[in-house]
Design a protein around this motif. Structure first.
Motif, PDB file in Angstrom:
ATOM      1  N   CYS A 111       0.991  -1.317  -0.115  1.00  0.00           N
ATOM      2  CA  CYS A 111      -0.200   0.094  -0.043  1.00  0.00           C
ATOM      3  C   CYS A 111       0.999   1.186   0.066  1.00  0.00           C
ATOM      4  O   CYS A 111       0.510   2.125  -0.704  1.00  0.00           O
ATOM      5  CB  CYS A 111      -0.899  -0.143   1.323  1.00  0.00           C
ATOM      6  SG  CYS A 111      -2.305  -1.166   1.178  1.00  0.00           S
ATOM      7  N   GLU A 112       2.023   1.201   0.840  1.00  0.00           N
ATOM      8  CA  GLU A 112       2.872   2.138   0.860  1.00  0.00           C
ATOM      9  C   GLU A 112       3.459   2.620  -0.375  1.00  0.00           C
ATOM     10  O   GLU A 112       3.565   3.841  -1.020  1.00  0.00           O
ATOM     11  CB  GLU A 112       3.892   2.176   1.893  1.00  0.00           C
ATOM     12  CG  GLU A 112       3.526   2.113   3.279  1.00  0.00           C
ATOM     13  CD  GLU A 112       4.446   2.088   4.224  1.00  0.00           C
ATOM     14  OE1 GLU A 112       5.875   1.679   3.875  1.00  0.00           O
ATOM     15  OE2 GLU A 112       4.286   1.458   5.475  1.00  0.00           O
ATOM     16  N   ARG A 118       0.876   3.859  -2.933  1.00  0.00           N
ATOM     17  CA  ARG A 118       0.549   5.546  -2.884  1.00  0.00           C
ATOM     18  C   ARG A 118       1.603   6.515  -3.093  1.00  0.00           C
ATOM     19  O   ARG A 118       1.347   7.569  -3.692  1.00  0.00           O
ATOM     20  CB  ARG A 118       0.379   5.572  -1.411  1.00  0.00           C
ATOM     21  CG  ARG A 118      -1.139   5.235  -0.940  1.00  0.00           C
ATOM     22  CD  ARG A 118      -1.357   5.826   0.673  1.00  0.00           C
ATOM     23  NE  ARG A 118      -0.544   5.067   1.612  1.00  0.00           N
ATOM     24  CZ  ARG A 118      -0.853   4.100   2.367  1.00  0.00           C
ATOM     25  NH1 ARG A 118      -2.370   3.701   2.154  1.00  0.00           N
ATOM     26  NH2 ARG A 118      -0.330   3.536   3.108  1.00  0.00           N
ATOM     27  N   HIS A 131       1.553   7.400  -6.513  1.00  0.00           N
ATOM     28  CA  HIS A 131       0.163   8.000  -6.678  1.00  0.00           C
ATOM     29  C   HIS A 131      -0.664   7.107  -7.528  1.00  0.00           C
ATOM     30  O   HIS A 131      -1.626   7.321  -8.167  1.00  0.00           O
ATOM     31  CB  HIS A 131       0.497   9.230  -7.635  1.00  0.00           C
ATOM     32  CG  HIS A 131       1.241  10.130  -7.049  1.00  0.00           C
ATOM     33  ND1 HIS A 131       1.094  10.883  -5.756  1.00  0.00           N
ATOM     34  CD2 HIS A 131       2.651  10.556  -7.276  1.00  0.00           C
ATOM     35  CE1 HIS A 131       2.046  11.719  -5.298  1.00  0.00           C
ATOM     36  NE2 HIS A 131       2.901  11.498  -6.352  1.00  0.00           N
ATOM     37  N   LYS A 151      -3.589   3.962  -7.360  1.00  0.00           N
ATOM     38  CA  LYS A 151      -4.971   3.823  -6.658  1.00  0.00           C
ATOM     39  C   LYS A 151      -5.000   2.367  -5.999  1.00  0.00           C
ATOM     40  O   LYS A 151      -4.390   1.477  -6.785  1.00  0.00           O
ATOM     41  CB  LYS A 151      -6.233   3.981  -7.718  1.00  0.00           C
ATOM     42  CG  LYS A 151      -6.452   5.411  -8.102  1.00  0.00           C
ATOM     43  CD  LYS A 151      -7.294   5.487  -9.144  1.00  0.00           C
ATOM     44  CE  LYS A 151      -7.328   6.829  -9.528  1.00  0.00           C
ATOM     45  NZ  LYS A 151      -8.462   6.959 -10.834  1.00  0.00           N
ATOM     46  N   HIS A 152      -5.614   2.125  -4.955  1.00  0.00           N
ATOM     47  CA  HIS A 152      -5.558   0.942  -4.278  1.00  0.00           C
ATOM     48  C   HIS A 152      -6.721   0.581  -3.526  1.00  0.00           C
ATOM     49  O   HIS A 152      -7.314   1.927  -3.032  1.00  0.00           O
ATOM     50  CB  HIS A 152      -4.344   0.634  -3.526  1.00  0.00           C
ATOM     51  CG  HIS A 152      -4.079   1.320  -2.202  1.00  0.00           C
ATOM     52  ND1 HIS A 152      -3.636   2.537  -2.436  1.00  0.00           N
ATOM     53  CD2 HIS A 152      -4.342   1.128  -1.069  1.00  0.00           C
ATOM     54  CE1 HIS A 152      -3.505   3.216  -1.339  1.00  0.00           C
ATOM     55  NE2 HIS A 152      -3.851   2.178  -0.400  1.00  0.00           N
ATOM     56  N   HIS A 172      -5.285   2.074   6.202  1.00  0.00           N
ATOM     57  CA  HIS A 172      -5.565   3.430   5.767  1.00  0.00           C
ATOM     58  C   HIS A 172      -4.624   4.216   6.539  1.00  0.00           C
ATOM     59  O   HIS A 172      -4.257   5.474   6.039  1.00  0.00           O
ATOM     60  CB  HIS A 172      -6.899   3.866   6.058  1.00  0.00           C
ATOM     61  CG  HIS A 172      -7.941   3.313   5.245  1.00  0.00           C
ATOM     62  ND1 HIS A 172      -8.125   3.400   3.752  1.00  0.00           N
ATOM     63  CD2 HIS A 172      -8.974   2.358   5.438  1.00  0.00           C
ATOM     64  CE1 HIS A 172      -8.933   2.861   3.437  1.00  0.00           C
ATOM     65  NE2 HIS A 172      -9.561   2.157   4.324  1.00  0.00           N
TER      66      HIS A 172
END
Length: 95
Positions: free
Chosen positions: A70-71, A74, A77, A79-80, A94
């Motif tokens: 996830c990091e 992100r 930039h 989307k996940h 989150h």
């Protein structure tokens, strides 16, 4: 406009579910693939193109590899979407 793809990821049994999800979407002629969550930091992030979505599956929601994926997404930039088996763990994903 470029065709978007879904990249499913996870670890352990969640990885099996993610792989089946990607296979099912491909059988419907949708662009989908599977990448093990531990592989994102080893060059597989390069497959992520603009508009792609990463589906992160984790039963606990606290799996280190999934959090790292996830990091990394992100940071590019990307989307996940995260799905966790334990609802209260969604806050961890989150963070």
């Amino acid at each position: 406009q470029p065709r978007r793809a879904l990249i499913a990821t996870g670890v352990g049994k969640s990885a099996n579910v993610a792989q089946r999800c990607a296979n099912s979407l491909r059988s419907l002629s949708l662009r989908a693939s599977f990448t093990h969550a531990a592989e994102w930091g080893h060059g597989d992030l390069g497959q992520l193109a603009a508009g792609d979505v990463v589906l992160v599956l984790s039963h606990s929601g606290r799996t280190a590899e999934c959090l790292r994926a996830c990091e990394l997404v992100r940071a590019r930039h990307g989307k996940h979407v995260q799905l966790a088996g334990i609802f209260s763990s969604m806050n961890q994903l989150h963070a």
